[in-house]
Design a protein around this motif. Structure first.
Motif, short mmCIF file in Angstrom:
data_model
loop_
_atom_site.label_atom_id
_atom_site.label_comp_id
_atom_site.label_asym_id
_atom_site.label_seq_id
_atom_site.Cartn_x
_atom_site.Cartn_y
_atom_site.Cartn_z
N GLU A 60 10.02 1.73 -6.38
CA GLU A 60 10.68 1.61 -5.08
C GLU A 60 11.07 0.16 -4.80
N GLN A 117 3.93 0.77 -7.13
CA GLN A 117 4.92 0.33 -6.15
C GLN A 117 6.20 -0.19 -6.80
N TYR A 175 5.72 -9.61 -1.33
CA TYR A 175 6.76 -8.61 -1.05
C TYR A 175 7.70 -9.10 0.05
N ARG A 201 1.36 -8.32 0.15
CA ARG A 201 2.34 -8.31 1.24
C ARG A 201 3.14 -9.60 1.37
N ARG A 208 8.89 0.34 5.33
CA ARG A 208 7.99 1.46 5.03
C ARG A 208 7.15 1.14 3.79
N GLN A 209 7.76 0.56 2.77
CA GLN A 209 6.99 0.21 1.58
C GLN A 209 6.02 -0.92 1.88
N TYR A 210 6.47 -1.90 2.65
CA TYR A 210 5.60 -3.03 3.01
C TYR A 210 4.30 -2.55 3.64
N MET A 211 4.40 -1.55 4.50
CA MET A 211 3.22 -1.05 5.20
C MET A 211 2.27 -0.29 4.27
N THR A 212 2.75 0.15 3.10
CA THR A 212 1.89 0.87 2.18
C THR A 212 1.23 -0.03 1.15
N LEU A 213 1.60 -1.31 1.12
CA LEU A 213 1.08 -2.22 0.10
C LEU A 213 -0.35 -2.64 0.40
N GLU A 214 -1.09 -2.92 -0.66
CA GLU A 214 -2.38 -3.56 -0.48
C GLU A 214 -2.15 -4.95 0.11
N GLU A 252 13.50 1.23 4.84
CA GLU A 252 12.82 1.61 3.60
C GLU A 252 11.92 0.48 3.10
#
Length: 567
Positions: free
Chosen positions: A221, A218, A282, A279, A269-275, A266
């Protein structure tokens, strides 16, 4: 002041010396660096002119106090003389501290170093230091809410500082620790190894920082977004930002606001992909500062639009006023989420800093204040009266922005269909089962006196020939001239010669653009273009008048500037 008298060494030396003694007694067994010299009451200058003789006396007496209290030579206690703001004037007038004292230079409170030592000055045995800000309380406005330090700015100025021999002491004014985690890290890492980073590898630092926080996958990005939001936030602080900051008419305001909207999308979108375990970190480091500043930009952009449209008498001003209010309320919700929801309230109270409503740095307003907006009363009574001004050879008009309209002789009425089409809306006579006889829309504009002919481009929805009459028609007339009839969909069908060349491309694009060239009447201030449907079911979306400046575009160019008087 009431108990001890004025903070004035010239009139109250005995009391102030006692204050100095107590300070050294507290610090004598620590590793503190002792500050020498003196400023005036409340961070102000001691006097209108730099009184070199008085400050020398103060420093001499302070050195005696240090020696007396510590029972050592004064030089055995590390000391610094901060040449901050007006104090630098004393140095420029020739005052010098003893050889063992560090000279502490400073930035301008906004990240630009004020002064660096020349080759001769660098020989000072005590060495030189730098006092640097990523947070500030003072003119023209406070900067205390979010990180607003561009990564490149800090690197460039600290590199400059180090190259000029300022290497004995670096101090960072941080303010709130939590929002400043990255600039603190960059500052400390540069202090440890000042020459590790260059213009070419600087963002390796950002990448490594994000690896530590979010992991290898991660990090790229996250580092990209962290770098961009630092750059964007550095353009102007939230406290300095207002509706006048960017140019509205040129499209600059919309451009910068859209940059934040894109960056926020953007980041989300990255926040939603994090473990899940990443979060909160982030959100603190990246998502929240992007969302918060993006929202502030949207709010002030909406205020600028509101006031512009209000002056034009455009009822859309009310929609922008509503958006200002929504953004202001969202700001409070973002603060609440940071304080109470994120990390189960671990950082409750950290985001309570005022940032909306400053007029000067020391404004004593109790809470954030929503920007002023204006509303049009009874907006439904304010339709029409748009007058457009040509620019660069073109006039581009939304169908809804007519000067006047004539209703049909039937029971049908002109109806605005909000959000219809590619841009703003559509205009159609409804219901479509009633005759359209007598219905028309008039568009008023100004044109240069040199224009003799114009090409009128009419954009309508890609309605098919549902009446099966060989096509639907509308007419176009300029300045009272003969009306030209346009059949816009006679070939919009699935006949073999049309299906791939006309039908599919047109219905997929959802609009039909047709043009007609018309003569311009000379000697008139305003030019009126009249568009009238000959058949029901026609939806007008946009009208573009071209006299040499039209550039083909999917949205048929931005709408031209206009003025408006409410009826």
């Amino acid at each position: 002041r009431k108990e001890y008298g004025a903070w004035n060494y010239d009139t109250n030396q005995e009391v102030i010396d006692r204050f100095f003694v107590e300070g050294i007694e507290r610090a004598k067994n620590t590793e503190d660096i002792v500050t020498i010299g003196m400023r005036g009451d409340g961070d102000e200058a001691m006097s209108a002119e730099a009184d070199v003789k008085l400050l020398k006396k103060i420093i001499d007496n302070q050195r005696k106090i240090i020696s007396k209290v510590t029972h050592k030579k004064a030089s055995a206690t590390p000391q610094v003389w901060a040449l901050y703001k007006e104090v630098l004037e004393y140095y420029e007038k020739g005052l010098r501290a003893p050889d063992d004292v560090i000279y502490l230079l400073c930035d301008d409170n906004w990240g630009n170093v004020r002064r660096l030592p020349n080759a001769e000055e660098r020989k000072h045995p005590g060495g030189w230091g730098m006092y640097y800000h990523v947070d500030y309380v003072g003119a023209p406005r406070n900067s205390k809410w979010l990180n607003v330090t561009p990564i490149q700015n800090m690197w460039e100025q600290l590199s400059l500082t180090y190259k000029y021999g300022v290497d004995k002491l670096w101090i960072l004014n941080v303010g709130d620790l939590k929002p400043m985690e990255y600039p603190i890290t960059l500052f400390m890492d540069m202090a440890w190894r000042p020459e590790k980073y260059s213009a070419h590898n600087l963002l390796e630092h950002t990448l490594e920082f994000c690896r530590q926080q979010f992991g290898e996958a991660q990090a790229p990005e996250a580092a990209r977004i962290l770098n961009l939001y630092s750059k964007y936030n550095g353009r102007v602080t939230a406290e300095m930002l207002d509706r006048r900051t960017y140019n509205l008419s040129s499209g600059e305001w919309r451009k910068v606001a859209d940059e934040y909207v894109r960056l926020e999308a953007e980041a989300m979108r990255q926040y939603m992909t994090l473990e899940p375990q990443y979060r909160d970190a982030y959100k603190q480091l990246i998502l929240f500062p992007v969302q918060a500043m993006s929202n502030i930009y949207e709010m002030y952009y909406a205020q600028a639009m509101n006031l512009k449209l209000f002056e034009e008498g455009n009822p859309e001003a009310n929609e922008w006023a509503d958006k200002v209010e929504r953004c202001f309320n969202r700001d409070a919700e973002l603060m609440r989420d940071y304080n109470e929801v994120m990390a189960d309230g671990k950082w409750n109270g950290m985001m309570t800093q005022k940032h909306i409503g400053y007029r000067s740095w020391n404004d004593n307003f109790r809470a954030d204040t929503m920007p002023m907006v204006k509303r049009i009363d009874n907006p439904d009574d304010c339709k029409g009266d748009y007058v457009f001004t040509s620019s660069n050879g073109v006039v581009s008009m939304e169908a809804e922005h007519y000067y006047s309209l004539t209703e049909p002789t039937s029971d049908a009425r002109w109806t605005v269909i909000p959000y219809m089409g590619r841009t703003l809306s559509g205009m159609s006579v409804m219901p479509p089962t009633e005759p359209v006889d007598g219905a028309s829309l008039t568009y008023r504009m100004t044109l240069p006196d040199t224009v003799t002919y114009v090409t009128v481009r009419v954009v309508v929805k890609s309605t098919l020939d549902f009446l099966d009459k060989g096509g639907l028609c509308y007419t176009v007339a300029l300045d009272g001239g003969d009306a030209q009839s346009i059949n816009f969909n006679s070939n919009l069908n699935e006949k073999p010669e049309n299906i791939y060349s006309v039908f599919y491309p047109t219905v997929a694009g959802r609009v039909v653009e047709k043009s007609v060239t018309l003569p311009v009447k000379k000697g008139t201030k305003y030019h009126d273009l009249v568009v009238a449907p000959s058949d029901p079911g026609i939806v007008f979306e946009k009208i573009v008048v071209d006299f040499g400046g039209y550039t083909p575009s999917f949205l048929f160019m931005d709408e031209s500037s206009c003025s408006r008087n409410s009826k």
